[in-house]
Write a protein that holds these residues in place. Structure first.
Motif, PDB file in Angstrom:
ATOM      1  N   LEU A 160      13.535 -11.039  35.761  1.00 29.83           N
ATOM      2  CA  LEU A 160      13.195 -11.815  34.561  1.00 29.83           C
ATOM      3  C   LEU A 160      11.895 -11.322  33.943  1.00 29.83           C
ATOM      4  O   LEU A 160      10.954 -12.108  33.747  1.00 29.83           O
ATOM      5  CB  LEU A 160      13.068 -13.304  34.923  1.00 29.83           C
ATOM      6  N   ASP A 220      18.285 -23.284  38.032  1.00 33.85           N
ATOM      7  CA  ASP A 220      18.436 -22.129  38.918  1.00 33.85           C
ATOM      8  C   ASP A 220      19.711 -22.259  39.746  1.00 33.85           C
ATOM      9  O   ASP A 220      19.978 -23.314  40.334  1.00 33.85           O
ATOM     10  CB  ASP A 220      17.220 -22.020  39.861  1.00 33.85           C
ATOM     11  N   LEU A 224       7.445 -21.747  42.654  1.00 30.80           N
ATOM     12  CA  LEU A 224       6.957 -20.593  41.879  1.00 30.80           C
ATOM     13  C   LEU A 224       5.434 -20.568  41.976  1.00 30.80           C
ATOM     14  O   LEU A 224       4.773 -21.578  41.707  1.00 30.80           O
ATOM     15  CB  LEU A 224       7.421 -20.720  40.423  1.00 30.80           C
TER      16      LEU A 224
HETATM   17  C1  SIN Z   1      12.525 -18.919  36.470  1.00 27.93           C
HETATM   18  O1  SIN Z   1      13.294 -19.359  35.643  1.00 27.93           O
HETATM   19  O2  SIN Z   1      12.769 -18.967  37.668  1.00 27.93           O
HETATM   20  C2  SIN Z   1      11.245 -18.251  36.024  1.00 27.93           C
HETATM   21  C3  SIN Z   1      10.416 -19.084  35.150  1.00 27.93           C
HETATM   22  C4  SIN Z   1       9.164 -18.381  34.691  1.00 27.93           C
HETATM   23  O3  SIN Z   1       9.063 -17.152  34.775  1.00 27.93           O
HETATM   24  O4  SIN Z   1       8.280 -19.091  34.212  1.00 27.93           O
END
Ligand code: SIN
Length: 285
Positions: A105, A115, A128
Motif C-alpha cells: 500500500l 481489512d 498499526l
Molecule cells: C491499512 O489500510 O491497513 C493501511 C492504512 C494506512 O496506511 O494508514
C-alpha cells in the motif's frame, strides 16, 4: 510488574479513544490488558502515543488480543521488505529500492475498507505502528459501522437486512478498479450487517473499496443502494481522523469499523508496521 490505572480519553463522538499511562514495550499485567481490551471494545479504535517498540514488542502486544493473523497474499506477491521482518508483520511504506516499493500500500489516498473482508475468516483486529511519517497528509480515517447502521435510512436498512454482500480485493489496490494491485486476488461473501460477537451490537459490513455487490440482486440494482450506504457510512460525524505522530500504535476493530487513508506527498517517506489478530468465527448476521 503491576501497572497504574490507564486513562481513556474519547477522540470523537462515536469512535476512537486515546489510552494514556501505558508503556507497550513492557509486559502488561492482566488488569491492564483487560482494561485496554474493554476500552477497545467500547471505542472501536484505541491510540497509544509515544511508544518505542521493537518488532518483538509489536508481536507480543498483538498477541495479547488473540492469535496473530497470517498475511494472506501469496508469497510470490510479497514486496521485498516483507521478508526482512518477523513473520506476519506487514510493511506498509512508500519507500522504494531500485524504483520498486519495498512495502505494501505504498502511495496516496486509499478508499474505505475493512481489512481482510475478502477472506473466509476476516481478521478481527489490526495493529498499526508508525515509524516514519510525511510532513502532511497520510492520515488514517476510521468510521464506526455501529453508528452508521443505527442511523441508516429504514428503507436502506430493509434492503440490507439478512443479505449477503460480495467482496473482491486485488492485493495492493487503493482505489476500486485502479491498476495498482498485484496479480493476486481475494474474494468472499459475508453478511452486509454483522452482529459483533463480543459487544452484541450490529454494524454495517460493506465498504467502497472491496464490496462489489449483494447476493440475490443484479449488480445494476445493488450498485445505487451500496453507493448510498457508502456515502452514509463515510459521513464526517461517524469518522475519527488520526493525524499520525512517530511512535503511535493504533489498534482497530475490523468487525465494526472501516478505515481509509488521505493522500500524502510522494517525495516524503511514510513507514508503518502492521499486524492483524485472527478471528475465531466467521461474521454472523
Ligand atoms: C491499512 O489500510 O491497513 C493501511 C492504512 C494506512 O496506511 O494508514
Amino acid at each position: 510488574m503491576p501497572q497504574g490505572p490507564i486513562e481513556v480519553i474519547p477522540l470523537s463522538q462515536h469512535i476512537g479513544a486515546e489510552i494514556r499511562g501505558v508503556d507497550l514495550s513492557q509486559p502488561l499485567d492482566e488488569a491492564t490488558s483487560k482494561a485496554i481490551h474493554q476500552a477497545w471494545l467500547d471505542h472501536i479504535v484505541v491510540v497509544f502515543r509515544n511508544q518505542k517498540l521493537t518488532q518483538e514488542d509489536h508481536v507480543r502486544v498483538s498477541k495479547s488480543f488473540g492469535e496473530l493473523g497470517h498475511i494472506r497474499r501469496p508469497p510470490k506477491s510479497f514486496p521485498p521488505g516483507f521478508n526482512r521482518l518477523l513473520p506476519n508483520i506487514m510493511l506498509i511504506t512508500n519507500i522504494r529500492e531500485n524504483g520498486e516499493p519495498i512495502g505494501a500500500l505504498p502511495d496516496g489516498e486509499m478508499m474505505f475498507h475493512h481489512d481482510m473482508i475478502h477472506a473466509e475468516l476476516p481478521d478481527k483486529a489490526t495493529f498499526l505502528y508508525s515509524i516514519e511519517i510525511p510532513s502532511r497528509g497520510g492520515d488514517t480515517l476510521f468510521a464506526s459501522g455501529y453508528a452508521a447502521w443505527d442511523t441508516l435510512d429504514p428503507e436502506l436498512k430493509s434492503k440490507l437486512e439478512g443479505r449477503i454482500a460480495k467482496h473482491l480485493y486485488n492485493y495492493g489496490s487503493t482505489q476500486k478498479g485502479d491498476k495498482k494491485g498485484t496479480d493476486a486476488f481475494g474474494q468472499n461473501a459475508h453478511p452486509a450487517v454483522r452482529t459483533h460477537e463480543e459487544s452484541g451490537r450490529r454494524a454495517l459490513y460493506v465498504n467502497r473499496l472491496m464490496t462489489t455487490g449483494l447476493e440475490g440482486m443484479s449488480d445494476e440494482e445493488a450498485a445505487p443502494i451500496l453507493e448510498k450506504v457508502f456515502d452514509h457510512m463515510e459521513k464526517p460525524e461517524f469518522v475519527y481522523t488520526h493525524k499520525w505522530q512517530v511512535g503511535d500504535m493504533i489498534v482497530w476493530d475490523n468487525r465494526c469499523s472501516s478505515h481509509a487513508r488521505t493522500d500524502f506527498p510522494d517525495n516524503e517517506r511514510r513507514l508503518m508496521l502492521r499486524t492483524t489478530v485472527a478471528a475465531t468465527e466467521r461474521p454472523r448476521f
